[in-house]
Design an enzyme around this catalytic site. Structure first.
Site, PDB file in Angstrom:
ATOM      1  N   CYS A  87       0.832  -1.202   0.000  1.00 49.54           N
ATOM      2  CA  CYS A  87       0.000   0.000   0.000  1.00 49.54           C
ATOM      3  C   CYS A  87       0.865   1.249   0.000  1.00 49.54           C
ATOM      4  O   CYS A  87       2.015   1.240   0.373  1.00 49.54           O
ATOM      5  CB  CYS A  87      -0.919  -0.005   1.216  1.00 49.54           C
ATOM      6  N   ARG A 227       4.333 -10.514  18.645  1.00 44.97           N
ATOM      7  CA  ARG A 227       2.939 -10.471  19.115  1.00 44.97           C
ATOM      8  C   ARG A 227       2.829 -11.253  20.415  1.00 44.97           C
ATOM      9  O   ARG A 227       3.281 -12.397  20.493  1.00 44.97           O
ATOM     10  CB  ARG A 227       1.997 -11.096  18.081  1.00 44.97           C
ATOM     11  N   GLY A 228       2.198 -10.652  21.401  1.00 47.47           N
ATOM     12  CA  GLY A 228       1.991 -11.359  22.669  1.00 47.47           C
ATOM     13  C   GLY A 228       3.288 -11.792  23.279  1.00 47.47           C
ATOM     14  O   GLY A 228       4.116 -10.991  23.684  1.00 47.47           O
TER      15      GLY A 228
END
Length: 254
Positions: A87, A227-228
């Protein structure tokens, strides 16, 4: 969570000493930082003093920059362009072969895995455009003091240019900084980080095989899926210390 608005992007033309570089899809925020970061990442400047002025004209959607170094702008801009993936599409003038000519990282500063995960969480909680829209990328530099600087954009590489631009403008030393990003780390993202001199890069998502190969060659530590209590160490350079016994910490061999 209810989102209040949609992410926005604008076509913005970058002109350097009157030459049009390209039209970029950008989030209309921190554009001076982006200009410094993009031009540094692409080798158009080597220090902030080489930029004489940056002016954004919102009516015609142009960033006009004047630089005062010895670079041959016309020759540089006539080089082959490589269009970046993802993007907020942008361009780079560096191929993978070019990136291999960058200086290899010598800094051996280490970080605890728990610290990376803590800063990744702090980064996520302090990204206002993402929290507002759910559709923004972000990049974050973590200083030696633990303070963080966040920049956001519709494009992941634009966000990285913005934090690099901030670091260039402030004269920050890459040896004392950690780079975190929300986006996939592809070769052009790795090239931006390598050009500035980051020794450790962390992302909440994946890295491409080409980026991993380049990171290993340039001696850069690259960690994905922060993550986590999990992470994937793609390069195994010894700069990340697993201090969480029950974490899912994998060193991936490619």
């Amino acid at each position: 969570m209810k989102r209040k608005s949609c992410p926005e992007e604008y076509p913005i033309t970058l002109k350097v000493n009157g030459y049009e570089v390209a039209v970029f899809q950008l989030t209309n925020q921190d554009l001076t930082d982006w200009t410094y970061g993009y031009m540094f990442s692409e080798g158009l400047i080597t220090k902030k003093e080489e930029i004489q002025s940056v002016h954004f004209d919102p009516e015609c959607g142009e960033i006009q920059s004047i630089i005062n170094n010895e670079i041959d702008i016309q020759r540089t801009f006539s080089q082959k362009k490589y269009y970046t993936a993802g993007c907020g599409r942008g361009i780079t003038f560096f191929s993978m072969t070019d990136v291999k000519q960058f200086n290899k990282v010598e800094n051996q500063k280490t970080y605890r895995l728990s610290y990376l995960l803590e800063k990744r969480s702090e980064f996520a909680k302090n990204s206002p455009l993402y929290l507002e829209t759910g559709g923004m990328h972000g990049a974050c530099i973590v200083k030696e003091s633990g303070d963080i600087v966040i920049r956001e954009d519709i494009g992941r590489h634009n966000a990285v240019d913005k934090v690099i631009g901030h670091a260039v403008r402030q004269g920050l030393n890459p040896n004392s900084l950690l780079l975190l990003t929300t986006g996939r780390i592809s070769y052009e993202m790795l090239s931006k980080a390598a050009k500035f001199g980051f020794s450790v890069i962390g992302s909440r998502t994946a890295a491409t095989k080409q980026a991993i190969q380049l990171a290993k060659y340039l001696n850069i530590e690259m960690v994905g899926y922060l993550r986590g209590k999990m992470a994937v160490n793609y390069t195994g350079k010894g700069r990340i210390i697993n201090d969480i016994g029950d974490s899912e910490f994998e060193i991936q061999r490619l």
